[in-house]
Scaffold this active site. Structure first.
Site, mmCIF file in Angstrom:
data_model
loop_
_atom_site.group_PDB
_atom_site.id
_atom_site.type_symbol
_atom_site.label_atom_id
_atom_site.label_comp_id
_atom_site.label_asym_id
_atom_site.label_seq_id
_atom_site.Cartn_x
_atom_site.Cartn_y
_atom_site.Cartn_z
ATOM 1 N N ASN A 148 38.911 39.461 44.012
ATOM 2 C CA ASN A 148 38.952 40.734 43.275
ATOM 3 C C ASN A 148 39.047 41.847 44.313
ATOM 4 O O ASN A 148 38.880 41.603 45.508
ATOM 5 C CB ASN A 148 37.730 40.887 42.351
ATOM 6 C CG ASN A 148 36.428 40.835 43.127
ATOM 7 O OD1 ASN A 148 36.201 41.647 44.024
ATOM 8 N ND2 ASN A 148 35.580 39.871 42.807
ATOM 9 N N TYR B 201 40.706 35.549 35.143
ATOM 10 C CA TYR B 201 41.608 36.651 34.772
ATOM 11 C C TYR B 201 42.508 36.328 33.575
ATOM 12 O O TYR B 201 43.286 37.182 33.138
ATOM 13 C CB TYR B 201 42.427 37.117 35.985
ATOM 14 C CG TYR B 201 41.654 38.025 36.932
ATOM 15 C CD1 TYR B 201 40.337 38.415 36.663
ATOM 16 C CD2 TYR B 201 42.241 38.509 38.097
ATOM 17 C CE1 TYR B 201 39.625 39.251 37.533
ATOM 18 C CE2 TYR B 201 41.541 39.357 38.974
ATOM 19 C CZ TYR B 201 40.230 39.711 38.682
ATOM 20 O OH TYR B 201 39.543 40.548 39.546
ATOM 21 N N ILE C 214 40.559 23.536 46.764
ATOM 22 C CA ILE C 214 41.304 24.207 47.839
ATOM 23 C C ILE C 214 40.455 24.370 49.109
ATOM 24 O O ILE C 214 41.006 24.435 50.207
ATOM 25 C CB ILE C 214 41.840 25.577 47.341
ATOM 26 C CG1 ILE C 214 43.071 25.989 48.159
ATOM 27 C CG2 ILE C 214 40.770 26.643 47.331
ATOM 28 C CD1 ILE C 214 43.882 27.090 47.534
ATOM 29 N N VAL D 127 37.532 30.204 42.236
ATOM 30 C CA VAL D 127 37.956 29.792 43.565
ATOM 31 C C VAL D 127 37.379 30.741 44.637
ATOM 32 O O VAL D 127 37.053 30.319 45.751
ATOM 33 C CB VAL D 127 39.496 29.659 43.605
ATOM 34 C CG1 VAL D 127 40.195 30.972 43.616
ATOM 35 C CG2 VAL D 127 39.943 28.808 44.748
ATOM 36 N N ASP D 128 37.213 31.995 44.287
ATOM 37 C CA ASP D 128 36.671 32.998 45.214
ATOM 38 C C ASP D 128 35.246 32.623 45.630
ATOM 39 O O ASP D 128 34.913 32.610 46.831
ATOM 40 C CB ASP D 128 36.694 34.359 44.495
ATOM 41 C CG ASP D 128 36.398 35.525 45.406
ATOM 42 O OD1 ASP D 128 36.405 35.344 46.634
ATOM 43 O OD2 ASP D 128 36.170 36.632 44.879
HETATM 44 N N1 AR6 Z 1 40.142 24.894 44.186
HETATM 45 C C1 AR6 Z 1 41.308 25.063 43.535
HETATM 46 N N2 AR6 Z 1 41.389 25.730 42.361
HETATM 47 C C2 AR6 Z 1 40.249 26.225 41.842
HETATM 48 C C3 AR6 Z 1 38.990 26.096 42.463
HETATM 49 C C4 AR6 Z 1 38.953 25.387 43.695
HETATM 50 N N3 AR6 Z 1 37.814 25.197 44.366
HETATM 51 N N4 AR6 Z 1 38.053 26.713 41.686
HETATM 52 C C5 AR6 Z 1 38.700 27.214 40.608
HETATM 53 N N5 AR6 Z 1 40.028 26.916 40.690
HETATM 54 P P1 AR6 Z 1 39.885 31.874 39.213
HETATM 55 P P2 AR6 Z 1 41.439 34.355 38.750
HETATM 56 C C6 AR6 Z 1 41.126 27.250 39.778
HETATM 57 O O1 AR6 Z 1 39.014 32.198 38.060
HETATM 58 O O2 AR6 Z 1 41.802 33.921 37.383
HETATM 59 C C7 AR6 Z 1 36.678 35.573 40.623
HETATM 60 O O3 AR6 Z 1 35.435 35.917 40.129
HETATM 61 C C8 AR6 Z 1 40.761 27.646 38.367
HETATM 62 O O4 AR6 Z 1 40.520 26.474 37.568
HETATM 63 O O5 AR6 Z 1 39.257 31.381 40.452
HETATM 64 O O6 AR6 Z 1 42.516 34.940 39.637
HETATM 65 C C9 AR6 Z 1 37.279 36.656 41.512
HETATM 66 O O7 AR6 Z 1 36.282 37.293 42.271
HETATM 67 C C10 AR6 Z 1 42.023 28.376 37.930
HETATM 68 O O8 AR6 Z 1 43.038 27.455 37.536
HETATM 69 O O9 AR6 Z 1 40.778 33.175 39.645
HETATM 70 C C11 AR6 Z 1 37.922 37.569 40.519
HETATM 71 O O10 AR6 Z 1 36.980 38.460 39.968
HETATM 72 C C12 AR6 Z 1 42.500 29.059 39.238
HETATM 73 O O11 AR6 Z 1 41.784 28.409 40.283
HETATM 74 C C13 AR6 Z 1 38.415 36.640 39.439
HETATM 75 O O12 AR6 Z 1 37.564 35.481 39.522
HETATM 76 C C14 AR6 Z 1 42.203 30.553 39.316
HETATM 77 O O13 AR6 Z 1 40.949 30.822 38.676
HETATM 78 C C15 AR6 Z 1 39.830 36.171 39.690
HETATM 79 O O14 AR6 Z 1 40.259 35.400 38.596
#
Ligand code: AR6
Length: 173
Positions: free
Chosen positions: A27, A127, A14, A36-37
């Site tokens: 978060n 999450y 993204i 992603v964050d």
């Molecule tokens: N581009 C697109 N999608 C992505 C990317 C990227 N660069 N990186 C990961 N994903 P997550 P959550 C996908 O864990 O579950 C953080 O520590 C990933 O494979 O990013 O809402 C925050 O600070 C998954 O399918 O977000 C919070 O503490 C999706 O994005 C916590 O994680 C969401 O995964 C939030 O957890």
């Protein structure tokens, strides 16, 4: 005029998306984490970090289900819209909070004047939300939104996510 946005699916990262706004699965503390964050914080560089600090000074923390923008910094997008997804729970149905992330992000996009918005699969990583269910809620929320956003782009990391979103989109007809 508000209409329903076009929904498209892409595989990829993204942080490299050429969209007016990218949505961050943040978060409540807003200063970064994994997934992603972390990727958005790194890609956005010092301007993204400073913008987050200013947002925290202004609002304190961001409650689950809500959305708030910052500038993107060093990314092709102009804005990052931060949302805080709910942590998955087997005991409690939190799907309305997950739907609220999409609805509120699109409302913020309308305030900003963003016409193309890229979303990750909020809550479906760290999450712990099951991908098939997360995809259904994401697609239903975006498809039923009344917004000036013209294109919602789900940017999916990995085959599981892509397949789940494709099938959620197909089952809406
Ligand atoms: N581009 C697109 N999608 C992505 C990317 C990227 N660069 N990186 C990961 N994903 P997550 P959550 C996908 O864990 O579950 C953080 O520590 C990933 O494979 O990013 O809402 C925050 O600070 C998954 O399918 O977000 C919070 O503490 C999706 O994005 C916590 O994680 C969401 O995964 C939030 O957890």
């Amino acid at each position: 005029m508000t209409t329903q946005p076009e929904i498209i699916l892409v595989r990829g990262d993204i942080t490299t998306q050429d969209a007016d706004a990218v949505v961050n699965a943040a978060n409540s503390g807003l200063m970064g984490g994994g997934g992603v964050d972390g990727a958005i914080l790194r890609a956005g560089g010092p301007r993204q970090r400073e913008a987050r600090k200013a947002l925290v000074e202004r609002i304190g923390s961001l409650p689950t289900g809500e959305a708030a923008p910052t500038e993107a910094g060093d990314m092709p997008a102009r804005w990052v819209i931060h949302v805080v997804g709910p942590v998955w729970s087997e005991r409690e149905d939190r799907s309305s909070l997950l739907a609220a992330c999409y609805r509120n992000a699109l409302a913020v996009a309308d305030e900003l004047g963003a016409r193309t918005v890229a979303f990750p699969a909020v809550s479906a990583g760290i999450y712990g939300w099951p991908m098939v269910d997360a995809a259904r809620i994401a697609v239903e929320s975006a498809a039923s939104a009344r917004t000036k956003v013209e294109q919602v782009r789900f940017v999916l990391f990995g085959d599981d996510a892509y397949v789940a979103f494709e099938s959620a989109l197909r089952s809406r007809g």
